[in-house]
Design a protein around this motif. Structure first.
Motif, PDB file in Angstrom:
ATOM      1  N   UNK A   1       0.624  -1.201  -0.148  1.00 22.36           N
ATOM      2  CA  UNK A   1       0.001  -0.191   0.016  1.00 22.36           C
ATOM      3  C   UNK A   1       0.855   1.361  -0.055  1.00 22.36           C
ATOM      4  N   UNK A   2       0.309   2.365  -0.515  1.00 20.29           N
ATOM      5  CA  UNK A   2       0.856   3.593  -0.259  1.00 20.29           C
ATOM      6  C   UNK A   2       0.663   4.090   0.998  1.00 20.29           C
ATOM      7  N   UNK A   3       1.968   4.813   1.527  1.00 23.03           N
ATOM      8  CA  UNK A   3       1.572   5.467   2.635  1.00 23.03           C
ATOM      9  C   UNK A   3       2.806   5.952   3.257  1.00 23.03           C
ATOM     10  N   UNK A   4       2.911   6.268   4.605  1.00 23.86           N
ATOM     11  CA  UNK A   4       4.194   6.814   5.369  1.00 23.86           C
ATOM     12  C   UNK A   4       4.651   5.790   6.369  1.00 23.86           C
TER      13      UNK A   4
ATOM     14  N   UNK B   1       8.553  -3.710   8.916  1.00 27.31           N
ATOM     15  CA  UNK B   1       8.111  -2.219   9.137  1.00 27.31           C
ATOM     16  C   UNK B   1       6.627  -1.736   9.553  1.00 27.31           C
ATOM     17  N   UNK B   2       6.214  -0.801  10.200  1.00 25.97           N
ATOM     18  CA  UNK B   2       5.179  -0.341  10.089  1.00 25.97           C
ATOM     19  C   UNK B   2       4.641   0.722   9.332  1.00 25.97           C
ATOM     20  N   UNK B   3       3.475   0.682   8.694  1.00 23.73           N
ATOM     21  CA  UNK B   3       3.463   1.695   7.475  1.00 23.73           C
ATOM     22  C   UNK B   3       1.724   2.341   7.970  1.00 23.73           C
ATOM     23  N   UNK B   4       1.689   3.623   8.063  1.00 21.90           N
ATOM     24  CA  UNK B   4       0.353   4.343   7.985  1.00 21.90           C
ATOM     25  C   UNK B   4      -0.126   4.397   6.496  1.00 21.90           C
ATOM     26  N   UNK B   5      -1.221   3.860   6.202  1.00 29.61           N
ATOM     27  CA  UNK B   5      -1.845   3.997   4.834  1.00 29.61           C
ATOM     28  C   UNK B   5      -2.218   5.414   4.460  1.00 29.61           C
ATOM     29  N   UNK B   6      -2.100   5.617   3.196  1.00 30.33           N
ATOM     30  CA  UNK B   6      -2.507   6.893   2.693  1.00 30.33           C
ATOM     31  C   UNK B   6      -4.098   6.683   2.494  1.00 30.33           C
TER      32      UNK B   6
END
Length: 96
Positions: A69-72, A91-96
């Motif tokens: 997914x895209x994100x930060x 890693x942990x990702x915050x989804x856009x």
């Protein structure tokens, strides 16, 4: 929420995916020989869907792990040289 059911802003773990059949047949991945070779991102960095974020290595074969997914990127959970197995969070990702 986006179409398709993806929750925007949700925090998700990017994990070591199942390895291709060819990797399992050589025995390296099955023997827990996957090692984190390189981290390609940093916390706070924005990534696109399918962008490689971590490089894993088994013997002399490298395997780029993408984010689905895209994100930060919010947190890196592994270090270079660390051994990992299928399903381990990278890693942990915050989804856009």
């Amino acid at each position: 929420m986006r179409s398709g059911g993806t929750v925007v802003g949700a925090i998700v773990d990017v994990v070591v995916p199942g390895m291709p059949d060819c990797w399992e047949s050589c025995g390296n991945c099955a023997a827990d020989a996957l090692e984190v070779a390189e981290i390609l991102v940093a916390p706070g960095q924005r990534v696109e869907a399918w962008e490689p974020v971590v490089v894993l290595e088994a013997e002399k074969t490298a395997y780029d792990i993408p984010t689905p997914d895209p994100g930060v990127v919010r947190e890196i959970l592994v270090r270079p040289g660390e051994r990992v197995t299928v399903g381990a969070p990278l890693l942990r990702l915050e989804r856009d």
